[in-house]
Motif scaffolding. Structure first.
Motif, PDB file in Angstrom:
ATOM      1  N   LEU A   1       4.594   7.461   4.237  1.00 26.30           N
ATOM      2  CA  LEU A   1       5.339   8.444   3.438  1.00 26.30           C
ATOM      3  C   LEU A   1       5.802   9.610   4.301  1.00 26.30           C
ATOM      4  O   LEU A   1       6.961  10.034   4.217  1.00 26.30           O
ATOM      5  CB  LEU A   1       4.453   8.952   2.295  1.00 26.30           C
ATOM      6  N   ALA A   2       4.901  10.128   5.156  1.00 26.96           N
ATOM      7  CA  ALA A   2       5.247  11.286   5.988  1.00 26.96           C
ATOM      8  C   ALA A   2       6.381  10.965   6.953  1.00 26.96           C
ATOM      9  O   ALA A   2       7.327  11.746   7.109  1.00 26.96           O
ATOM     10  CB  ALA A   2       4.009  11.754   6.767  1.00 26.96           C
ATOM     11  N   VAL A   3       6.314   9.803   7.600  1.00 27.45           N
ATOM     12  CA  VAL A   3       7.357   9.412   8.559  1.00 27.45           C
ATOM     13  C   VAL A   3       8.682   9.183   7.834  1.00 27.45           C
ATOM     14  O   VAL A   3       9.745   9.642   8.282  1.00 27.45           O
ATOM     15  CB  VAL A   3       6.940   8.154   9.349  1.00 27.45           C
ATOM     16  N   TYR A   4       8.629   8.486   6.691  1.00 27.85           N
ATOM     17  CA  TYR A   4       9.858   8.201   5.945  1.00 27.85           C
ATOM     18  C   TYR A   4      10.512   9.488   5.450  1.00 27.85           C
ATOM     19  O   TYR A   4      11.736   9.663   5.567  1.00 27.85           O
ATOM     20  CB  TYR A   4       9.554   7.280   4.761  1.00 27.85           C
ATOM     21  N   GLU A   5       9.706  10.409   4.905  1.00 29.79           N
ATOM     22  CA  GLU A   5      10.242  11.678   4.409  1.00 29.79           C
ATOM     23  C   GLU A   5      10.806  12.520   5.552  1.00 29.79           C
ATOM     24  O   GLU A   5      11.832  13.183   5.399  1.00 29.79           O
ATOM     25  CB  GLU A   5       9.155  12.458   3.667  1.00 29.79           C
ATOM     26  N   THR A   6      10.124  12.496   6.708  1.00 27.98           N
ATOM     27  CA  THR A   6      10.613  13.254   7.875  1.00 27.98           C
ATOM     28  C   THR A   6      11.954  12.714   8.344  1.00 27.98           C
ATOM     29  O   THR A   6      12.901  13.478   8.596  1.00 27.98           O
ATOM     30  CB  THR A   6       9.593  13.178   9.033  1.00 27.98           C
ATOM     31  N   LEU A   7      12.056  11.387   8.469  1.00 26.74           N
ATOM     32  CA  LEU A   7      13.319  10.765   8.893  1.00 26.74           C
ATOM     33  C   LEU A   7      14.416  11.022   7.863  1.00 26.74           C
ATOM     34  O   LEU A   7      15.561  11.328   8.212  1.00 26.74           O
ATOM     35  CB  LEU A   7      13.123   9.255   9.084  1.00 26.74           C
TER      36      LEU A   7
ATOM     37  N   GLY B   1      -0.189   7.463   3.678  1.00 21.55           N
ATOM     38  CA  GLY B   1       0.094   8.823   4.136  1.00 21.55           C
ATOM     39  C   GLY B   1       1.078   8.861   5.282  1.00 21.55           C
ATOM     40  O   GLY B   1       2.062   9.608   5.249  1.00 21.55           O
ATOM     41  N   ILE B   2       0.843   8.048   6.301  1.00 23.73           N
ATOM     42  CA  ILE B   2       1.728   8.060   7.479  1.00 23.73           C
ATOM     43  C   ILE B   2       3.078   7.440   7.146  1.00 23.73           C
ATOM     44  O   ILE B   2       4.120   7.945   7.560  1.00 23.73           O
ATOM     45  CB  ILE B   2       1.045   7.356   8.665  1.00 23.73           C
TER      46      ILE B   2
ATOM     47  N   LEU C   1       0.820  -1.224   0.000  1.00 27.26           N
ATOM     48  CA  LEU C   1       0.000   0.000   0.000  1.00 27.26           C
ATOM     49  C   LEU C   1       0.849   1.268   0.000  1.00 27.26           C
ATOM     50  O   LEU C   1       0.322   2.367   0.068  1.00 27.26           O
ATOM     51  CB  LEU C   1      -0.927   0.013   1.226  1.00 27.26           C
ATOM     52  N   THR C   2       2.170   1.115  -0.055  1.00 22.46           N
ATOM     53  CA  THR C   2       3.048   2.285   0.008  1.00 22.46           C
ATOM     54  C   THR C   2       3.012   3.074  -1.298  1.00 22.46           C
ATOM     55  O   THR C   2       2.661   2.540  -2.350  1.00 22.46           O
ATOM     56  CB  THR C   2       4.508   1.864   0.287  1.00 22.46           C
ATOM     57  N   VAL C   3       3.383   4.357  -1.208  1.00 22.94           N
ATOM     58  CA  VAL C   3       3.467   5.227  -2.391  1.00 22.94           C
ATOM     59  C   VAL C   3       4.676   4.788  -3.223  1.00 22.94           C
ATOM     60  O   VAL C   3       5.760   4.584  -2.689  1.00 22.94           O
ATOM     61  CB  VAL C   3       3.619   6.702  -1.971  1.00 22.94           C
ATOM     62  N   PRO C   4       4.514   4.622  -4.543  1.00 23.33           N
ATOM     63  CA  PRO C   4       5.638   4.170  -5.377  1.00 23.33           C
ATOM     64  C   PRO C   4       6.829   5.124  -5.309  1.00 23.33           C
ATOM     65  O   PRO C   4       6.673   6.319  -5.051  1.00 23.33           O
ATOM     66  CB  PRO C   4       5.046   4.150  -6.793  1.00 23.33           C
ATOM     67  N   ASP C   5       8.023   4.575  -5.548  1.00 21.09           N
ATOM     68  CA  ASP C   5       9.235   5.387  -5.551  1.00 21.09           C
ATOM     69  C   ASP C   5       9.322   6.221  -6.816  1.00 21.09           C
ATOM     70  O   ASP C   5       8.767   5.873  -7.860  1.00 21.09           O
ATOM     71  CB  ASP C   5      10.481   4.490  -5.484  1.00 21.09           C
ATOM     72  N   GLU C   6      10.065   7.345  -6.704  1.00 28.05           N
ATOM     73  CA  GLU C   6      10.413   8.125  -7.884  1.00 28.05           C
ATOM     74  C   GLU C   6      11.645   7.484  -8.535  1.00 28.05           C
ATOM     75  O   GLU C   6      12.466   6.866  -7.864  1.00 28.05           O
ATOM     76  CB  GLU C   6      10.755   9.561  -7.492  1.00 28.05           C
ATOM     77  N   PHE C   7      11.756   7.656  -9.855  1.00 33.01           N
ATOM     78  CA  PHE C   7      12.970   7.249 -10.576  1.00 33.01           C
ATOM     79  C   PHE C   7      13.525   8.472 -11.284  1.00 33.01           C
ATOM     80  O   PHE C   7      12.755   9.310 -11.780  1.00 33.01           O
ATOM     81  CB  PHE C   7      12.668   6.146 -11.594  1.00 33.01           C
TER      82      PHE C   7
ATOM     83  N   HIS D   1       2.760  16.059  -0.908  1.00 35.78           N
ATOM     84  CA  HIS D   1       1.303  15.888  -0.944  1.00 35.78           C
ATOM     85  C   HIS D   1       0.832  15.416  -2.315  1.00 35.78           C
ATOM     86  O   HIS D   1      -0.148  14.675  -2.426  1.00 35.78           O
ATOM     87  CB  HIS D   1       0.597  17.198  -0.532  1.00 35.78           C
ATOM     88  N   GLU D   2       1.537  15.818  -3.380  1.00 35.78           N
ATOM     89  CA  GLU D   2       1.188  15.339  -4.722  1.00 35.78           C
ATOM     90  C   GLU D   2       1.534  13.858  -4.866  1.00 35.78           C
ATOM     91  O   GLU D   2       0.775  13.094  -5.481  1.00 35.78           O
ATOM     92  CB  GLU D   2       1.930  16.156  -5.782  1.00 35.78           C
ATOM     93  N   ARG D   3       2.671  13.457  -4.298  1.00 31.67           N
ATOM     94  CA  ARG D   3       3.038  12.041  -4.313  1.00 31.67           C
ATOM     95  C   ARG D   3       2.013  11.203  -3.560  1.00 31.67           C
ATOM     96  O   ARG D   3       1.678  10.086  -3.972  1.00 31.67           O
ATOM     97  CB  ARG D   3       4.420  11.831  -3.678  1.00 31.67           C
ATOM     98  N   LEU D   4       1.526  11.740  -2.437  1.00 37.77           N
ATOM     99  CA  LEU D   4       0.531  11.005  -1.655  1.00 37.77           C
ATOM    100  C   LEU D   4      -0.758  10.809  -2.446  1.00 37.77           C
ATOM    101  O   LEU D   4      -1.307   9.701  -2.483  1.00 37.77           O
ATOM    102  CB  LEU D   4       0.234  11.751  -0.348  1.00 37.77           C
ATOM    103  N   VAL D   5      -1.222  11.870  -3.101  1.00 36.21           N
ATOM    104  CA  VAL D   5      -2.450  11.768  -3.909  1.00 36.21           C
ATOM    105  C   VAL D   5      -2.256  10.779  -5.052  1.00 36.21           C
ATOM    106  O   VAL D   5      -3.069   9.862  -5.258  1.00 36.21           O
ATOM    107  CB  VAL D   5      -2.851  13.156  -4.456  1.00 36.21           C
TER     108      VAL D   5
END
Length: 509
Positions: free
Chosen positions: A394-400, A391-392, A210-216, A321-325
């Motif tokens: 992605l938010a936690v990973y980006e914050t860390l 959402g959580i 269920l995670t947001v896909p990675d950017e390449f 937020h765009e990645r999350l959507v």
């Protein structure tokens, strides 16, 4: 071409010897002060704290056009214009947004200083990613190559024009000091090195896709490396899920059968499974769980890329937020496509010995006795669970990630194995904790028809029933084995991913 920040007020406002990023290679930019006395690693005299504070305050006062003790967008536009720097309104908004901690739409002195210090670290990472030869200087060829990596094609003549706009000493190369002075008050985004090293959903598989896909990076897309990353991630997920399948089956059994009157424990659950079906029964439901990785990952990635085109452009990385959507919508599309496999996985995990001869037999039985609608039991709580999980996580990973980059990234954005594993484990655990009640209700609804003659219940009705009969704790049945599998799942998927990546010829580090 834009002028460089040649003003003595601005140039060197963050003195290299006062910076934690300074290195001997940076001294080539020069700047007085030889002789005896203490010098920084940049070769300049060590700045006193009061001297650096004076420089920062002088710059702040130069930019504070209306003398109100804070910098708004208008102040920055006029102040930077007087210093020979002309930024677009979008750039100025990004600067204010990045530094505005109290969300009042302007920067006070403390926010301004914090922004400059954090910004210098980002500039260092960009400089290092551009410096392909690792000689402390950037030339025209390196600019051409780096911009191509970002999907921007320019000629060497155009690259030389860019160089001339930053080059203060006429060498047709840019050292760290020239680079920093030119970009000191210019927003920096889309650092390919960060995208390269901080893959998340591709590497770590904890059983819930269920995670947001990675950017390449554009280079990874153009060279075809993206599909090798996805194949490596799929293989890693298959191995990881197989190794942790006994814990996953125990979680499903506890979610469905555990109650106040039937309080299953971990050891008791394993004993019961082995007694009923032997050691092989610990892996019931794992086959379909592994099979669904490929279609789900492929559909989610393709949907994510299509949704990105509506939100941004191919050359720009999306904001969080765009990645999350985009990621949540892509996850919903992928889950909708393979959801019957999710129901099959739950039924296979809960089956008794001899109940079904295999996956196809299970599917035929469900279709014959319950109809097509049975393959979408629990669909609504599953869809609702995507947003808190993704959402959580992605938010936690980006914050860390951003915390580590701000504090510890010096010459590279590479965090190393243990930092990456820790960030992946913590973010996945937080995401699962937030969405767990919805996951439990989904599993019970999927399993509902496996109890013959069970009445139809709705998601709302099931929530009420659990809270009434078991209390809030009932919504977290099976949480212990679920958390027990996170660390081994993350570790195994990382090791397998790295090995498969090398086998497939992915040289990203």
């Amino acid at each position: 071409a834009r002028r460089s920040l040649a003003s003595p007020v601005v140039s060197g406002v963050l003195c290299p010897c006062g910076s934690p990023h300074a290195s001997a290679a940076e001294s080539s930019g020069g700047g007085g002060g030889g002789g005896g006395g203490n010098t920084g690693s940049c070769g300049r005299p060590v700045c006193e704290a009061s001297e650096q504070d004076r420089r920062l305050r002088t710059l702040f006062q130069k930019l504070d056009v209306n003398r109100d003790g804070a910098l708004c967008i208008h102040d920055l536009a006029v102040g930077l214009g007087r210093l020979g720097l002309h930024r677009t309104e979008l750039d100025l908004r990004k600067i204010v947004k990045a530094g505005d901690k109290d969300l009042d739409g302007q920067l006070d002195f403390e926010e301004f200083v914090h922004y400059l210090q954090d910004h210098e670290k980002k500039l260092r990472l960009v400089f290092k990613s551009l410096d392909k030869k690792n000689d402390g200087r950037i030339d025209a060829q390196e600019i051409v190559q780096s911009l191509r990596d970002l999907g921007v094609k320019i000629s060497e003549q155009q690259a030389e024009k860019i160089l001339k706009s930053m080059d203060k000493n006429g060498t047709m190369t840019i050292d760290w000091n020239e680079w920093r002075d030119y970009h000191l008050l210019h927003p920096v985004e889309n650092i390919p090195e960060i995208i390269l090293y901080w893959k998340h959903s591709t590497i770590f598989d904890v059983g819930e896709n269920l995670t947001v896909p990675d950017e390449f990076t554009v280079e990874e897309r153009q060279t075809g490396m993206w599909w090798r990353h996805l194949v490596a991630g799929g293989g890693a997920g298959a191995v990881s899920r197989t190794c942790t399948a006994p814990l996953d089956r125990l979680k499903v059994l506890m979610q469905v059968h555990a109650s106040r009157s039937n309080n299953m424990c971990i050891i008791g659950g394993f004993t019961q499974m082995i007694r009923e079906g032997g050691p092989r029964s610990l892996w019931r439901g794992n086959g379909i769980n592994v099979l669904k990785i490929a279609p789900e990952s492929a559909i989610k990635f393709m949907a994510y890329e299509q949704i990105k085109r509506f939100i941004g452009t191919d050359q720009e990385m999306l904001r969080i937020h765009e990645r999350l959507v985009a990621g949540s919508l892509a996850g919903a599309i992928a889950q909708s496509s393979i959801y019957p496999m999710e129901v099959l996985k739950t039924r296979m995990a809960l089956r008794k010995t001899g109940q079904y001869s295999g996956m196809l037999d299970c599917a035929k039985n469900i279709l014959a006795k319950e109809g097509m609608a049975a393959f979408y039991k629990g669909y609504i709580p599953n869809m609702l669970g995507i947003i808190p999980y993704a959402g959580i996580d992605l938010a936690v990973y980006e914050t860390l990630k951003n915390t580590w980059l701000q504090r510890y990234a010096v010459n590279s954005a590479d965090p190393g194995v243990f930092v990456l594993l820790a960030c992946g484990t913590i973010s996945s655990t937080c995401g699962q904790l937030a969405s767990y009640p919805l996951a439990l209700v989904r599993t019970r609804m999927q399993a509902q028809a496996s109890v013959e003659g069970a009445p139809e219940v709705t998601m709302r009705g099931l929530f009420k029933h659990i809270l009434k009969t078991e209390g809030a704790f009932g919504l977290y049945r099976g949480l212990a084995p679920n958390f027990m599998k996170v660390i081994p799942a993350v570790s195994i998927s990382y090791v397998v991913y790295e090995n498969l990546k090398m086998t497939l010829g992915v040289d990203s580090r």
